[in-house]
Design an enzyme around this catalytic site. Sequence first.
Site, short mmCIF file in Angstrom:
data_model
loop_
_atom_site.label_atom_id
_atom_site.label_comp_id
_atom_site.label_asym_id
_atom_site.label_seq_id
_atom_site.Cartn_x
_atom_site.Cartn_y
_atom_site.Cartn_z
N HIS A 34 0.84 -1.21 0.00
CA HIS A 34 0.00 0.00 0.00
C HIS A 34 0.88 1.25 0.00
O HIS A 34 0.50 2.28 0.57
CB HIS A 34 -0.99 0.01 1.18
CG HIS A 34 -2.16 -0.91 0.93
ND1 HIS A 34 -3.41 -0.46 0.56
CD2 HIS A 34 -2.25 -2.26 0.98
CE1 HIS A 34 -4.23 -1.50 0.42
NE2 HIS A 34 -3.55 -2.60 0.66
N THR A 35 2.02 1.16 -0.63
CA THR A 35 2.90 2.32 -0.78
C THR A 35 2.88 2.82 -2.22
O THR A 35 3.26 3.96 -2.47
CB THR A 35 4.35 1.93 -0.41
OG1 THR A 35 4.63 0.67 -1.02
CG2 THR A 35 4.54 1.81 1.08
N GLY A 123 -4.13 -12.76 -4.26
CA GLY A 123 -3.18 -11.66 -4.06
C GLY A 123 -1.91 -11.83 -4.86
O GLY A 123 -0.87 -11.27 -4.52
N LEU A 124 -1.97 -12.60 -5.95
CA LEU A 124 -0.78 -12.82 -6.79
C LEU A 124 -0.96 -12.17 -8.17
O LEU A 124 -0.27 -12.53 -9.13
CB LEU A 124 -0.48 -14.32 -6.91
CG LEU A 124 -0.21 -15.04 -5.58
CD1 LEU A 124 0.02 -16.54 -5.81
CD2 LEU A 124 0.99 -14.44 -4.85
N SER A 125 -1.91 -11.25 -8.27
CA SER A 125 -2.08 -10.42 -9.47
C SER A 125 -2.49 -11.19 -10.71
O SER A 125 -1.95 -10.98 -11.80
CB SER A 125 -0.82 -9.61 -9.75
OG SER A 125 -0.56 -8.77 -8.67
N SER A 126 -3.47 -12.05 -10.55
CA SER A 126 -3.99 -12.76 -11.74
C SER A 126 -4.61 -11.76 -12.71
O SER A 126 -4.48 -11.92 -13.94
CB SER A 126 -5.00 -13.82 -11.34
OG SER A 126 -6.04 -13.24 -10.59
N SER A 127 -5.24 -10.71 -12.21
CA SER A 127 -5.88 -9.79 -13.15
C SER A 127 -4.84 -8.96 -13.92
O SER A 127 -4.99 -8.74 -15.12
CB SER A 127 -6.92 -8.90 -12.46
OG SER A 127 -6.38 -8.26 -11.35
N GLU A 159 -7.74 -1.09 -14.75
CA GLU A 159 -8.30 -1.29 -13.39
C GLU A 159 -9.02 -0.04 -12.91
O GLU A 159 -10.14 -0.11 -12.42
CB GLU A 159 -7.17 -1.58 -12.39
CG GLU A 159 -6.43 -2.87 -12.61
CD GLU A 159 -7.17 -4.09 -12.06
OE1 GLU A 159 -8.17 -3.93 -11.33
OE2 GLU A 159 -6.73 -5.21 -12.37
N ASP A 171 1.38 -3.98 -9.66
CA ASP A 171 1.15 -5.32 -10.23
C ASP A 171 1.40 -5.34 -11.73
O ASP A 171 2.07 -6.23 -12.26
CB ASP A 171 -0.30 -5.76 -9.94
CG ASP A 171 -0.63 -5.69 -8.46
OD1 ASP A 171 0.29 -5.52 -7.65
OD2 ASP A 171 -1.83 -5.78 -8.13
C1 GLA Z 1 -2.87 -4.58 -4.79
C2 GLA Z 1 -2.85 -3.40 -5.75
C3 GLA Z 1 -1.45 -2.77 -5.79
C4 GLA Z 1 -0.94 -2.45 -4.40
C5 GLA Z 1 -1.11 -3.65 -3.48
C6 GLA Z 1 -0.77 -3.34 -2.05
O1 GLA Z 1 -2.07 -5.61 -5.28
O2 GLA Z 1 -3.23 -3.81 -7.04
O3 GLA Z 1 -1.49 -1.62 -6.60
O4 GLA Z 1 -1.55 -1.31 -3.88
O5 GLA Z 1 -2.42 -4.17 -3.51
O6 GLA Z 1 0.59 -3.12 -1.92
#
Ligand code: GLA
Length: 394
Positions: A34-35, A123-127, A159, A171
């Site tokens: 979240h940075t 939380g592994l960025s499938s999208s 997104e 991501d």
């Molecule tokens: C998700 C969001 C990212 C980032 C993370 C937290 O993966 O897509 O942009 O903010 O959460 O670090």
Amino acid sequence: MHDPAVLRSLHVSRFHEAPEIFLAPGRVNLIGEHTDYAEGFVMPAAIDFATLAAISPRSDGKIVVYSENYGDERVFEAAALPAGPSRHWSDYPMGVASILAGEGHSIPAFSLSLWGDVPLSAGLSSSAAVEVATALAVCSLIPVSYPGPVLARLCQRVENEFVGANSGIMDQFISANGVAGHALLLDCRDLSYKLAPIPENVALVIANTMVKHSVAGGEYTSRRAQVEEACAVIATHRPEVRFLRDATVDDLTLWGHEMSPNALKRARHVITENLRTVAAAEALLRHDLVELGRLMAEAHESYSHDFEASCVEADEMVALAQDIPGLIGARLTGGGFGGCTINLVEQEHAQAFAVALAARYSAQTGIHPRVYICHASGGAHFVESSSSESLAAR
Ligand code: GLA
């Protein structure tokens, strides 16, 4: 497993055209949560789970998208792209088409087959993997070629502007620009980055709590709003602070009392996380794995207590990892509220570590986790048309 030869034959039997195939990976974030939307630092690596996109042109004016994961096909008119989301998997590929159209490209008719093995809602960025693979595929037909960072920005806009998730750049950036064997210390202010090599004797052991994570959910959005609220308070005293990236712990000491208690805690996480992320990259660069592990532990504490983005299961998964032989560092990775923990583990212990962690977690929670031993992989790319090799033999 995502095998281009299998996707090729699925595409040919469905659409009767030989496709070109593109690949984009998922990611794991080692530290820096979240940075990104606070214009701070993140340190993700691309992983060897990926989405494949097979594309071929059509002559009937239609865009036909098929997902092997969902076993579902949707048909659109190239001349009348959807203007907004329909809360369906096709939002991601069609969002890409729509953002590219907004850039002034005329979007041709095409058939697109998607198939991936990035675990969904983990939380592994499938999208992001779907967006980046689709973007490369569609760009190849337009034809246009964007540098990786620009492609990532376009996919982030999918997104933000199409799907309606208020996420940052991390991501899509790592999916488009990952480098094998490395994490990237990314400065989300100007998208410059430093490569941080992951030593060969270190494995990325990713443990899925099986608690579903979503960035489209309200919690992600409300955390971001609290981060922005804290920043706005500091900016009334120091107008040069445009994002929490510019703020310091001293600012919180001076003006924290003007913020809501939650905004103060969220800001403390973001400000200290930026410092930890830069320090973690330095530790990785000088092979100081003890310091890296310490920073990961501190990051998890901060994510769980100040940012309150963990959950009981993820806290449990991190706690249970602590005394398993081989652990270097563990923390919840990604957007939070479920998903996976990242465990940096000495390679020789990785297999036994994964088995022990899964057993402990099942015994403790009654949930059977999936634990993946991954490697830092390269970013999105074209896959040779004639290739029949499996890219993710595991
Ligand atoms: C998700 C969001 C990212 C980032 C993370 C937290 O993966 O897509 O942009 O903010 O959460 O670090």
